[in-house]
Design an enzyme around this catalytic site. Sequence first.
Site, PDB file in Angstrom:
ATOM      1  N   ARG A 285      14.497  24.409  -3.983  1.00  0.00           N
ATOM      2  CA  ARG A 285      14.610  24.406  -3.278  1.00  0.00           C
ATOM      3  C   ARG A 285      15.507  25.699  -2.919  1.00  0.00           C
ATOM      4  NH1 ARG A 285      19.967  24.579  -5.836  1.00  0.00           N
ATOM      5  NH2 ARG A 285      19.250  23.585  -8.055  1.00  0.00           N
TER       6      ARG A 285
ATOM      7  N   TYR B 279      25.941  19.098  20.280  1.00  0.00           N
ATOM      8  CA  TYR B 279      25.977  17.664  19.951  1.00  0.00           C
ATOM      9  C   TYR B 279      27.046  16.852  19.591  1.00  0.00           C
ATOM     10  CZ  TYR B 279      23.311  14.783  16.915  1.00  0.00           C
ATOM     11  OH  TYR B 279      23.529  13.418  16.698  1.00  0.00           O
TER      12      TYR B 279
ATOM     13  N   ASP C 115      22.916  27.688  19.213  1.00  0.00           N
ATOM     14  CA  ASP C 115      22.393  26.459  18.983  1.00  0.00           C
ATOM     15  C   ASP C 115      21.357  26.443  19.940  1.00  0.00           C
ATOM     16  OD1 ASP C 115      21.032  24.105  19.085  1.00  0.00           O
ATOM     17  OD2 ASP C 115      22.625  22.914  18.114  1.00  0.00           O
TER      18      ASP C 115
ATOM     19  N   LYS D  99      13.463  18.766  17.247  1.00  0.00           N
ATOM     20  CA  LYS D  99      13.087  17.515  18.754  1.00  0.00           C
ATOM     21  C   LYS D  99      12.094  18.855  19.363  1.00  0.00           C
ATOM     22  CE  LYS D  99      16.915  16.129  18.286  1.00  0.00           C
ATOM     23  NZ  LYS D  99      18.147  16.531  17.174  1.00  0.00           N
TER      24      LYS D  99
HETATM   25  N1  LCS Z   1      21.878  20.539  17.856  1.00  0.00           N
HETATM   26  C1  LCS Z   1      21.544  19.838  19.367  1.00  0.00           C
HETATM   27  C2  LCS Z   1      21.449  20.708  20.711  1.00  0.00           C
HETATM   28  C3  LCS Z   1      21.601  18.766  18.858  1.00  0.00           C
HETATM   29  O1  LCS Z   1      21.122  18.380  20.122  1.00  0.00           O
HETATM   30  C4  LCS Z   1      21.142  17.896  18.380  1.00  0.00           C
HETATM   31  C5  LCS Z   1      21.210  16.050  17.662  1.00  0.00           C
HETATM   32  C6  LCS Z   1      21.326  18.397  16.148  1.00  0.00           C
HETATM   33  C7  LCS Z   1      21.788  19.701  16.849  1.00  0.00           C
HETATM   34  C8  LCS Z   1      21.029  17.948  14.865  1.00  0.00           C
HETATM   35  O2  LCS Z   1      19.935  17.737  14.779  1.00  0.00           O
HETATM   36  P1  LCS Z   1      19.887  16.400  13.380  1.00  0.00           P
HETATM   37  O3  LCS Z   1      20.341  16.992  12.203  1.00  0.00           O
HETATM   38  O4  LCS Z   1      19.880  15.913  14.495  1.00  0.00           O
HETATM   39  O5  LCS Z   1      18.243  17.388  13.126  1.00  0.00           O
HETATM   40  N2  LCS Z   1      20.788  15.333  18.852  1.00  0.00           N
HETATM   41  C9  LCS Z   1      20.744  14.657  18.734  1.00  0.00           C
HETATM   42  C10 LCS Z   1      20.377  14.213  20.467  1.00  0.00           C
HETATM   43  O6  LCS Z   1      20.446  14.471  20.854  1.00  0.00           O
HETATM   44  N3  LCS Z   1      20.193  12.920  20.036  1.00  0.00           N
HETATM   45  O7  LCS Z   1      19.609  12.047  19.364  1.00  0.00           O
HETATM   46  C11 LCS Z   1      19.993  13.786  18.043  1.00  0.00           C
END
Ligand code: LCS
Length: 396
Positions: A61, A114, A186, A211
């Site tokens: 951790r 998001y 981000d 992504k």
């Molecule tokens: N930041 C952005 C710009 C994102 O697009 C997402 C997830 C996150 C943070 C959060 O990340 P995660 O915890 O899912 O790894 N975006 C998504 C989307 O546009 N479609 O499904 C997930």
Amino acid sequence: MTYDSKHLGRSTLTIHAGSEIDPTTGAVAPPIYQTSTFAFASCEQGAARFAGQEDGFIYTRMGNPTTARLEAAVAALEGGAGALATSSGMSALCTVLVALLGQGDHVVGSSSVYGPSRVVIERDFSRFGVTSTFVETADLAAVKAAVRPETRLVLVETPANPTMAITDLAAVAAIAHANGATLLVDNTFASPALQRPIEWGADVVMHSMTKFINGHSDIVAGMVVSATEAMHRRIRPVHAYLGACMDPHQAWLTLRGLRTLAMRVRTSQAGALTVAPWLEQHPKVEWVRYPGLPSHPQYELGHRQMDGPGSLISFELRGGLEAGVRMLNHVKLMTLAVSLGGVESLIQHPASMTHAAMPRPDRLAAGISDGLVRLSVGCEDVEDVIADLSQALDQA
Ligand code: LCS
């Protein structure tokens, strides 16, 4: 490392950063240290490691050799002083929020982010006395007007999910810093292959590595990169105590994905550069937002700030939501699914999916209309993607 990473090209870095040969066996691929804990040679050594007087691993951790390679690689790509891998993009964001905010603090954020990134601040952090204002950060006057004396954090997503709005990072960094606030960017949509926010003044960069960085739609993962050692030291204990850590096997898969980041981004971007103008001239399409189209409101800024327009496109059909739903229900090659940045083309409807948790008035004010469709162009032959779009649009 036997090379100076500052003099390497971006593609070279994606392949070589954090790729040291294993000193024990000569293994070229990184070993997976699938262990929760690390033995100490003596009680004194354990105490020295806990006291920070001796380098070395303690407990996964708090750090793990496989995960550390991934952290070093992404830190090098972003030009940061240190990075912390997290279990998801959301845990990356929440780690930074817990580390940097306290009761009475105020956040200014991009209105189009998001959905859950905004909802967690407005609905959950508000319960701990954190207030927030979400504005179109592409509009610098709106950012200036939103900043208050108690603003401690400015959160920018650029290009924004899903409006594709582009924010001037250097200008927003200046506004944030003049107020003593931290700029958190981000960088999920661009990835470090196309944009490095620290070069423009960001203090912290976060990723959903689910992504582009991993790129194969098989991992949920996140990363926090700090511009300075001081910021890294501030966030690191919170990361350990919140338990936002990444599993070593997940880190290994993400490292494997990272190695092809540059070529995947080049291929999917070339596809999007063909798809976007094709969509724009299609008689059933009302509008298209893509940073590579001259019709994008921040086209010039995108050129300056990014090394390329990427592979995400948002658009709306004439006939709005109904026509969009008919089209989405008829895709065959493309996958109707949330997420983005995978090798396969993914298409989704933000108002009912990724941004459904946002109250409708906020969503509309942020430019996320009911009929907006988001397309993440993958690495397929672009003719096949266009053929699928074409037949689906015929059904709309
Ligand atoms: N930041 C952005 C710009 C994102 O697009 C997402 C997830 C996150 C943070 C959060 O990340 P995660 O915890 O899912 O790894 N975006 C998504 C989307 O546009 N479609 O499904 C997930």
